[in-house]
Every structure is written in C-alpha cells, then in structure tokens.
Design an enzyme around this catalytic site. Structure first.
Site, PDB file in Angstrom:
ATOM      1  N   HIS A   1       1.780   3.941   7.817  1.00  0.00           N
ATOM      2  CA  HIS A   1       1.089   5.102   8.371  1.00  0.00           C
ATOM      3  C   HIS A   1       1.479   6.381   7.625  1.00  0.00           C
ATOM      4  O   HIS A   1       0.616   7.191   7.261  1.00  0.00           O
ATOM      5  CB  HIS A   1       1.414   5.244   9.856  1.00  0.00           C
ATOM      6  CG  HIS A   1       0.840   4.144  10.692  1.00  0.00           C
ATOM      7  ND1 HIS A   1       0.807   4.200  12.073  1.00  0.00           N
ATOM      8  CD2 HIS A   1       0.273   2.966  10.362  1.00  0.00           C
ATOM      9  CE1 HIS A   1       0.249   3.108  12.546  1.00  0.00           C
ATOM     10  NE2 HIS A   1      -0.079   2.331  11.514  1.00  0.00           N
TER      11      HIS A   1
ATOM     12  N   SER B   1      -4.269   0.246   8.857  1.00  0.00           N
ATOM     13  CA  SER B   1      -3.805   1.542   9.357  1.00  0.00           C
ATOM     14  C   SER B   1      -3.411   2.508   8.247  1.00  0.00           C
ATOM     15  O   SER B   1      -3.624   3.713   8.374  1.00  0.00           O
ATOM     16  CB  SER B   1      -2.605   1.335  10.291  1.00  0.00           C
ATOM     17  OG  SER B   1      -2.956   0.507  11.374  1.00  0.00           O
TER      18      SER B   1
END
Length: 297
Positions: free
Chosen positions: A248, A201
């Site tokens: 993230h 991610s």
C-alpha cells in the site's frame, strides 16, 4: 467593466464546455457554436474553433493530429474512457475464478513471496530471489477471498474510471502497473522472505495518490478522498487484518510521484517528463529488487 446579463439564461451562469462539463466558458466555436473552454480552443483566422471542427477540416493549416481532442494530461480522448478499467477488473475477476477452480497450488505458484519452501510446488526453493520475477506482476492480479477482490474492484471502478478519463489510456496503464510494481518491490524488500502477499491494492493505492494530485490541481474538495484514504490506511496498519502494508505504501508513493508528473508537466515537454518519472520509479523498483535478491542469495 461589469456587464448586465442580457437574458435570464445568462443570469443563471455560463454554459459548460461540451468536452469538459465541469468548466464554464463564455467562448463558442465559430463553426458549430458549441461552448469550448481554453484547453479546447484552437485559433482560427476568425475567433476560435473546437477540436472536432478543426479535425474535420477548418482550413487552419494544422495537421489533424495536432488538434485532436486531448485529456488534461495530454492523452487521446477515447470513445469509452473506462475501457482499460473494465479490462483490468475483468482480468482480476477471471484469475480469481481460475484460482477458485484450481485451488491454492495456483496461488502458491504466482503470489508474491521472497524465498521459501513451498511443499505444493516441489522440493526446491521458490520466490523472487530464485529468479521468479514474474511474481512481482502476477501477484497484482490475485486475491485471497471474495471480500478481498470485491473491495479492491469497487475501489478500482470508483477511482480508476475517472482517472483513466483524465489521463488517457497509455498514461493510466503506465500509472497502474508502475505503482503496482512499486508496491510489490517494497514488499519484497522489507517483508519477511517467507511472507506471501497478493492483491491489486498496491496499484489501487497508486491510483489513490494520483487522484489526490489531480483533485488538488483542479481545486476540488479533497475531504472525501482524504477520509477514504485514512480509513484504508487504518485498515492497512491494523494487525487484525494481516494486510501487507508495504504494498500500500509503495503503491501510494509511486502513484503520487507519477501522478504529479502526469498532471503538472509543462505542455512542451509533457511526454518526456511524464514517462521519464515513470521510468525513474520503475528504476527504483529494479534497484530494490536487486538489493533484496542479493541479500537473500
């Protein structure tokens, strides 16, 4: 002076560049007569020629490499513009199958963890703080469930493919890995040292950031990307999903910085600025890692 279209075809709009279908142009190569946009035009003794005609010997006096087709960011145009994206997806899928075959002991050996006791790996402390820096990279290719890897690989295919075509392979691979490392480093710096994390991610959010920079530069409608990014951030910060938000955010910031350099660097110093910014983000990764290691040891 306004001109009247000379034919019904002209009235329907200008043709598109044969290398950039999204760009209309009124210029054609003087040799092959294919439409070419300003980025593809190479000056000739009479008019302009396309990169392929120049490379095949147009008599302009330029070396073939000087007029080879280039991406928007200055990379070499590849025959398969999604090759690296396919390889990255394949590597993630392969390691997921290995993890499913070998069990959690494989995950515990390669996921991102600061410093903790891991009974499956013996009696010694494990983690990045213990010198296992490889975890910053290996954790980028591990996933905890079918849903986890499916969502990430769909995102990688949807965002990564067009971005690879726009940047070129070397720049795309640099963006992917440095953004992923930025996400890993921020996780290591902020998260609890015993908190394990894994997934692609961070790198994918880096691609999100760079895609936003590219779309803004090309004046595309950014609303679909913004909506998708907001939905992802809602999931990221929702306590229901237990997501390492640090990866993230770190990947997104790294992707925006590198993406801006990739897209906006002036042509005459393009490589220096692009890879220079990548080196600065990588240096920040090293600094964060060293600081956290000093805190934990």
């Amino acid at each position: 002076m306004d001109q009247v279209p000379s034919s019904p075809q002209d009235a329907q709009g200008l043709p598109s560049c044969y290398r950039h279908p999204d760009r209309e142009t009124g210029i054609r190569c003087t040799r092959c007569e294919r439409p070419i946009c300003p980025e593809c035009m190479v000056s000739a003794s009479v008019g302009f020629q396309c990169p392929e005609c120049v490379r095949n010997g147009s008599g302009t006096g330029h070396a073939p490499s000087a007029s080879a087709p280039r991406t928007l960011a200055g990379g070499t145009v590849a025959a398969d513009p999604r090759l690296l994206t396919k390889i990255l997806i394949g590597a993630n899928l392969l390691l997921f199958l290995v993890k499913e075959s070998l069990g959690e002991s494989f995950t515990h050996r390669f996921d991102l963890i600061g410093r903790a006791w891991v009974p499956e790996l013996g009696a010694s402390l494990q983690g990045v703080a213990e010198g296992q820096w490889y975890r910053l990279v290996t954790s980028m290719f591990l996933h905890g469930s079918v849903t986890h890897i499916l969502f990430n690989m769909l995102s990688l295919w949807w965002i990564g493919g067009p971005l690879e075509a726009a940047l070129g392979r070397a720049r795309y691979l640099t963006l992917y890995f440095v953004s992923g490392l930025a996400g890993s480093a921020l996780t290591y710096l902020i998260a609890e040292p015993t908190q394990a994390s894994l997934g692609a991610s961070g790198a994918i959010f880096g691609l999100f950031g760079a895609t936003g920079v590219l779309m803004r530069h090309l004046k595309y409608d950014m609303r679909p990307l913004i909506i998708l990014l907001v939905i992802n951030l809602i999931f990221t910060f929702s306590p229901m999903f237990n997501i390492a938000w640090e990866a993230h955010v770190g990947g997104l910031v790294g992707g925006v910085l590198i993406g801006y350099a990739m897209v906006h660097a002036p042509r005459e110093r393009r490589a220096l600025i692009q890879y220079g910014m990548s080196a600065l983000v990588l240096a920040a990764v090293v600094v964060m890692t060293l600081l956290r290691t000093a805190q934990l040891t």
